[in-house]
Design an enzyme around this catalytic site. Sequence first.
Site, PDB file in Angstrom:
ATOM      1  CG  PHE B 130      30.891  54.628  68.237  1.00 47.55           C
ATOM      2  CD1 PHE B 130      31.212  55.800  68.934  1.00 47.55           C
ATOM      3  CD2 PHE B 130      30.690  54.942  66.735  1.00 47.55           C
ATOM      4  CE1 PHE B 130      31.416  56.988  68.509  1.00 47.55           C
ATOM      5  CE2 PHE B 130      30.988  56.185  66.468  1.00 47.55           C
ATOM      6  CZ  PHE B 130      31.283  57.220  67.202  1.00 47.55           C
ATOM      7  CG  ASP B 199      34.419  48.697  65.973  1.00 51.01           C
ATOM      8  OD1 ASP B 199      35.557  48.931  65.742  1.00 51.01           O
ATOM      9  OD2 ASP B 199      33.319  49.526  65.844  1.00 51.01           O
ATOM     10  CE1 TYR B 224      38.363  58.582  64.155  1.00 48.49           C
ATOM     11  CE2 TYR B 224      38.437  57.618  61.969  1.00 48.49           C
ATOM     12  CZ  TYR B 224      37.641  57.947  63.111  1.00 48.49           C
ATOM     13  OH  TYR B 224      36.228  57.908  63.155  1.00 48.49           O
ATOM     14  CE  LYS B 225      37.767  55.817  67.401  1.00 43.46           C
ATOM     15  NZ  LYS B 225      37.205  57.238  67.604  1.00 43.46           N
ATOM     16  NE  ARG B 384      35.641  59.576  74.863  1.00 46.46           N
ATOM     17  CZ  ARG B 384      35.502  59.035  73.588  1.00 46.46           C
ATOM     18  NH1 ARG B 384      35.219  57.984  73.298  1.00 46.46           N
ATOM     19  NH2 ARG B 384      36.033  59.919  72.645  1.00 46.46           N
TER      20      ARG B 384
END
Lengths: 425, 425
Positions: B130, B199, B224-225, B384
């Site tokens: 990312f 990560d 927040y995922k 996705r």
Amino acid sequence: MSITRDQAVAMDVDDRLAPLREQFVLPEGVIYLDGNSLGALPKTTASRVQSVIANEWGQDLIASWNSAGWIDLPRRTGDQIARLIGARAGEVVVADSTSVNLFKVLSAAVRITKARDPERTVIVSERSNFPTDLYIAQALAEQYGYHLRLVEKEEIVDAINPQLAVLLLTHVNYRTGAMHDMAALSAKAHAGGALIVWDLAHSAGAVPLHVHADDADFVIGCGYKYLNGGPGAPAFVWAHPRWVDRFQQPLSGWMGHAVPFAFETGYLPASGIARYLCGTPAVIAMAALACGVDSVLAAEPYGGMAALRAKSLALTRLFADRVSTFAAEFDLAIVSPMDDALRGSQVSLACEAGGYAIVQALIARGVIGDFRAGDALQSADILRFGFTPLYTRFVDAWDAAWHLHEVLRSGIWRDACYAERHAVT
Amino acid sequence: MSITRDQAVAMDVDDRLAPLREQFVLPEGVIYLDGNSLGALPKTTASRVQSVIANEWGQDLIASWNSAGWIDLPRRTGDQIARLIGARAGEVVVADSTSVNLFKVLSAAVRITKARDPERTVIVSERSNFPTDLYIAQALAEQYGYHLRLVEKEEIVDAINPQLAVLLLTHVNYRTGAMHDMAALSAKAHAGGALIVWDLAHSAGAVPLHVHADDADFVIGCGYKYLNGGPGAPAFVWAHPRWVDRFQQPLSGWMGHAVPFAFETGYLPASGIARYLCGTPAVIAMAALACGVDSVLAAEPYGGMAALRAKSLALTRLFADRVSTFAAEFDLAIVSPMDDALRGSQVSLACEAGGYAIVQALIARGVIGDFRAGDALQSADILRFGFTPLYTRFVDAWDAAWHLHEVLRSGIWRDACYAERHAVT
């Protein structure tokens, strides 16, 4: 000169800013004089946050990054704050904490000075600055092989010498409420070849600020004190346009990228203040902060920060005048400057002992101030009373002084002194 | 092998985890497959946040730092997250953003390697990591005179050489959902004399994690995922006990001080993970995050992360199986690994053109996935689809595949291709 309670009540009747108090939730029977630590709750915050949670997050989910403008919150709320500090739209962003933002701007300031004058390797700050500023500066100085030098207030000007790279000052001192002259010190720092970074934690929303006119280089500030943004609200950051595009700050997260959603492999800093963003915006916290900033901007039709400042000075003067009628009798000293030009929006009292017990006794009476213990460097205990002009009435200032007198006269705090001295850590 | 819709419905009937879905607010008529980007709203969050705002902040004001335990939120919520990642209580704190936390741990890792083996000056990461991780690593490498080397997934093991200081990997790839073997790569990095930073942004709450057993050095992760903490929720950080007290991280704010409320002038880092704190905790955001983490911990009576993982694999397999029946006809390729051991909780589809239009057509049908454009390095567009096992049903996976087939068959997306190619930036 000291006034009667009736006169204080009359001042509230005459106060054109009085309606602004209606913006806030304030608990019954409480005189809240700690808005310099945590601002009171605006009435709009709960429903705004509820709407963000229930509608924008709960119903619209990921689409809200665009449809509800989440992605623009750092800039939009920054634009609101810009109006309070004399910056222009597009020059301020809201992000991270005050400490993290200080790391960003101090890193940038050090890199700028290193490039233009590598012989300057000293960062100067005040010994009485808020500790987190000193901690951040200390680690950063070590990292760059710089030296952090701490001086007393009256030594600041003499510390502007050919070794000085960056002068880091908090505009209004958290302990004493003493306020620096931003224009004068910025000019002196620049004349001496240094940059100046101002922490506005105890200024933004409390006193008029003019970062352009006063020629600051970088400023940071806090969202949860006079901006009423809620506990741990995000902070803000401004860099003078002459510096903003010079060097990237080291926290090079994707939100500071020129094209964050291109998902490029290499970092290319955004132009302007957006490069001071790092991670994903804290949407819920920023929604609360926006309500808080709005509560200050609501003063604009009444004369804005200048009107708030006039009321703030009148409030702190009233309180200090009342306290001065009995302070000496109880070995209390008013340590906040009584010169209006040198005082922020709080009144701090020093006492040799019993400060914690006094504050606790006041809290029991519904008067909320706070206590900062003395230490080896700052020996006196400090009682702090913050006067947020948006929601503090003149009668509150009068009553707070009266309660303080009552507590002192009761002597109850003397018994607590020994225990306190051995309990507070 | 592909199943019928009735069979998918039957799988939901048999699903012991099905009641967990009741914890969430989910909009009518929506199949939400973007929990890998923003987790859905737990039903407890709104009232919890409301209570923090109206009662703790509004009524109790500054006292809530102690009375409501605000000051302990980073540690308390960290303890909750510890249970999801195989860490122990007291080893995790919640703070700042993922990007900022990566800066902290990567700085610490670089300082550790610099002290023990100054010849090692390379940080290796995946080119497909990312971007914010790469941006943070790039700036940090420059600052320390290190070199950031980006490699393909299959080149990682060969990149473990005597120059390698730190291997920085995201456990589950954000584009493809491909999952690394944390134990194997940690062991290889250590055998090669390097440290490894993981990560867990796309792993925490989605797959079982064992940071101790798999011998990670540092991990960070996103709130927040799959942790359902809300937009821009604070992130978390863990450092292995063997490293946590070695070196301070550079963001030396007051909350990481050994005695923050002593207001000492000099920085003394707290022992343990508390030194990875920096500024004042974001109370409102952390209250929301705590509700999100609780929604994952609610699976514990049902078998916890192992049970969630089994369901997640079944969901992604069902969707991929269905899609595989028509993918070739429409030039779609399933790029997520079909080996269970190598797949996170999402299914990504590559298409040569029209991806944006396909995703938009799906959204119009109530199926929320997302789109990541290809670029020079990763040429294919990616669709996705994230499958959060807490609230995604088997019938949702079946229906999503059916809608995708309908969209592809309609051909409507083909017309949009040309416009899209010239509009999406």
